[in-house]
Design a protein around this motif. Structure first.
Motif, short mmCIF file in Angstrom:
data_model
loop_
_atom_site.label_atom_id
_atom_site.label_comp_id
_atom_site.label_asym_id
_atom_site.label_seq_id
_atom_site.Cartn_x
_atom_site.Cartn_y
_atom_site.Cartn_z
N ASN A 183 36.35 35.33 51.07
CA ASN A 183 35.93 36.71 51.35
C ASN A 183 37.06 37.23 49.85
O ASN A 183 36.92 38.48 49.44
CB ASN A 183 36.03 37.71 52.24
CG ASN A 183 37.59 37.63 52.92
OD1 ASN A 183 38.54 37.49 52.18
ND2 ASN A 183 37.78 38.24 54.14
N VAL A 186 36.70 46.69 42.23
CA VAL A 186 35.40 47.15 42.84
C VAL A 186 35.80 47.24 44.47
O VAL A 186 36.71 46.59 44.74
CB VAL A 186 34.42 46.08 42.73
CG1 VAL A 186 33.21 46.13 43.67
CG2 VAL A 186 33.79 45.69 41.50
N PRO A 187 35.39 48.55 45.03
CA PRO A 187 35.97 48.63 46.33
C PRO A 187 35.56 47.31 47.32
O PRO A 187 34.57 46.73 47.14
CB PRO A 187 35.03 49.69 46.89
CG PRO A 187 34.63 50.35 45.72
CD PRO A 187 34.47 49.46 44.62
N ASP A 188 36.80 46.75 47.97
CA ASP A 188 36.82 45.36 48.50
C ASP A 188 35.66 45.19 49.58
O ASP A 188 35.02 44.28 49.49
CB ASP A 188 38.35 45.24 49.04
CG ASP A 188 38.66 43.84 48.66
OD1 ASP A 188 38.24 43.28 47.73
OD2 ASP A 188 39.27 43.19 49.60
N HIS A 189 35.64 46.14 50.33
CA HIS A 189 34.64 46.18 51.44
C HIS A 189 33.15 45.88 51.10
O HIS A 189 32.66 44.91 51.74
CB HIS A 189 34.79 47.29 52.49
CG HIS A 189 34.23 48.38 52.04
ND1 HIS A 189 35.02 49.27 50.97
CD2 HIS A 189 33.02 48.99 52.12
CE1 HIS A 189 34.22 50.21 50.85
NE2 HIS A 189 33.10 50.27 51.47
N ALA A 190 32.82 46.71 49.89
CA ALA A 190 31.73 46.39 49.61
C ALA A 190 31.36 45.18 48.75
O ALA A 190 30.35 44.47 49.04
CB ALA A 190 31.24 47.71 48.59
N ARG A 191 32.24 44.69 48.04
CA ARG A 191 32.10 43.51 47.35
C ARG A 191 32.29 42.30 48.32
O ARG A 191 31.40 41.55 48.14
CB ARG A 191 33.49 43.39 46.28
CG ARG A 191 33.49 42.13 45.49
CD ARG A 191 34.75 41.77 45.14
NE ARG A 191 35.90 41.55 45.95
CZ ARG A 191 35.75 40.37 46.81
NH1 ARG A 191 34.95 39.58 46.81
NH2 ARG A 191 36.88 40.45 47.57
N GLN A 192 32.97 42.21 49.52
CA GLN A 192 32.94 41.31 50.18
C GLN A 192 31.74 40.90 51.03
O GLN A 192 31.20 40.05 51.29
CB GLN A 192 34.22 41.58 51.21
CG GLN A 192 35.50 41.16 50.88
CD GLN A 192 36.50 41.46 51.92
OE1 GLN A 192 36.36 41.53 52.95
NE2 GLN A 192 37.76 41.43 51.54
N LEU A 193 31.13 42.16 51.63
CA LEU A 193 30.02 42.41 52.21
C LEU A 193 28.79 41.67 51.35
O LEU A 193 27.90 40.98 51.67
CB LEU A 193 29.56 43.74 52.79
CG LEU A 193 30.26 44.29 53.93
CD1 LEU A 193 30.08 45.68 54.29
CD2 LEU A 193 30.05 43.40 55.17
N THR A 194 28.83 42.18 50.09
CA THR A 194 27.73 41.48 48.84
C THR A 194 27.71 40.31 49.01
O THR A 194 26.87 39.46 48.89
CB THR A 194 27.94 42.35 47.90
OG1 THR A 194 27.99 43.68 47.92
CG2 THR A 194 26.90 41.92 46.84
N LYS A 195 29.07 39.69 48.91
CA LYS A 195 29.37 38.15 48.56
C LYS A 195 28.87 37.30 49.87
O LYS A 195 28.21 36.49 49.74
CB LYS A 195 30.92 37.94 48.47
CG LYS A 195 31.34 36.69 48.25
CD LYS A 195 32.75 36.30 47.76
CE LYS A 195 33.00 34.84 47.39
NZ LYS A 195 34.23 34.70 47.03
#
Ligand SMILES: CCCCC/C=C\C/C=C\CCC/C=C/C(=O)SCCNC(=O)CCNC(=O)[C@H](O)C(C)(C)COP(=O)(O)OP(=O)(O)OC[C@H]1O[C@@H](n2cnc3c(N)ncnc32)[C@H](O)[C@@H]1OP(=O)(O)O
Length: 202
Positions: A40, A147-156
């Motif tokens: 992540n 980039v806001p981390d939670h949003a980037r991680q969920l997208t990845k």
């Protein structure tokens, strides 16, 4: 190492060893892929040289690839050139990066792309002069981390989870497949010929 990002999997680990050895080796390769492709964290590949097969896979696992702009450096999944086959999860990683048709071409031909062609194919995202690879990677990292981390991680995770789940479900079968494939006399012979050719090139 200068001129080499990664030489890929150690061919000597796949030659002349026991089935138990092959199984443990392949489990470790799977583990590397699951950790890196499934990470992540933001991962940027700073590709400072050639990157065949497993080396290309490692780069493809990253979120963004920056390669030294030198046509002597090449990247690709060249397994067929060794007489071996990129497993389905190598293939899936490449499809998720460059699409189905380009992957089929690359895999069947075992194509290694010099840096400028790799950029054209989307196998890498950016070319920079050799002495700028690290700084360009650091700059890309800053951009990705903004980039806001939670949003980037969920997208990845949304993008990669289907491929990861596929291997997780078939891990043992994939190991058995690898062991029965790599231990075949004909495959061992192909690897030996490839290694002999590498040494002759010197
Ligand atoms: C439906 C059925 C499906 C079944 C499928 C089931 C399972 C799947 C089966 C198999 C999957 C396996 C996946 C394999 C992935 C891999 O990564 S294979 C490895 C691919 N790597 C390569 O092809 C790299 C070959 N090497 C090179 O191109 C060059 O060596 C170089 C990395 C560009 C470096 O060049 P240079 O600087 O000129 O150095 P040398 O060529 O002189 O090499 C120095 C020494 O290193 C040895 N070597 C190089 N690469 C490897 C390697 N990958 N493994 C082990 N050893 C390597 C080379 O022989 C030299 O050794 P000596 O100094 O001569 O002893």
């Amino acid at each position: 190492v200068s001129k080499i990002f990664s030489a890929g999997l150690d061919i000597t680990e796949m030659s002349g060893k026991s089935n138990e050895h092959y199984a443990a080796f392949w489990r470790a390769v799977q583990e590397m892929w699951l950790k890196l492709y499934g990470s992540n964290m933001v991962t940027i590949a700073a590709i400072n040289g050639s990157s065949p097969a497993g080396g290309c896979l490692m780069a493809l696992c990253c979120d963004y690839r920056i390669m030294a702009d030198n046509p002597k450096f090449a990247i690709g999944l060249n397994e067929t050139q060794l007489g071996i086959v990129a497993p389905f999860w190598f293939k899936d990683t490449m499809i998720n990066t460059i699409g189905n048709r380009a992957t089929e071409l690359s895999l069947q031909l075992g194509q290694m792309y010099p840096a400028p062609e790799a950029l054209k194919f989307g196998l890498v995202d950016k070319l920079v002069p050799e002495d700028k690879v690290q700084s360009a990677a650091a700059a890309a990292m800053s951009q990705w981390l903004s980039v806001p981390d939670h949003a980037r991680q969920l997208t990845k995770s949304m993008m990669r989870k289907p491929a990861i789940d596929r291997l997780v479900k078939q891990r043992e079968a994939d190991i058995n497949n690898f062991v029965s494939f790599i231990s075949k006399d004909s495959i061992q012979k192909s690897l030996q010929i490839y290694m002999d050719r590498l040494k002759q090139k010197k």
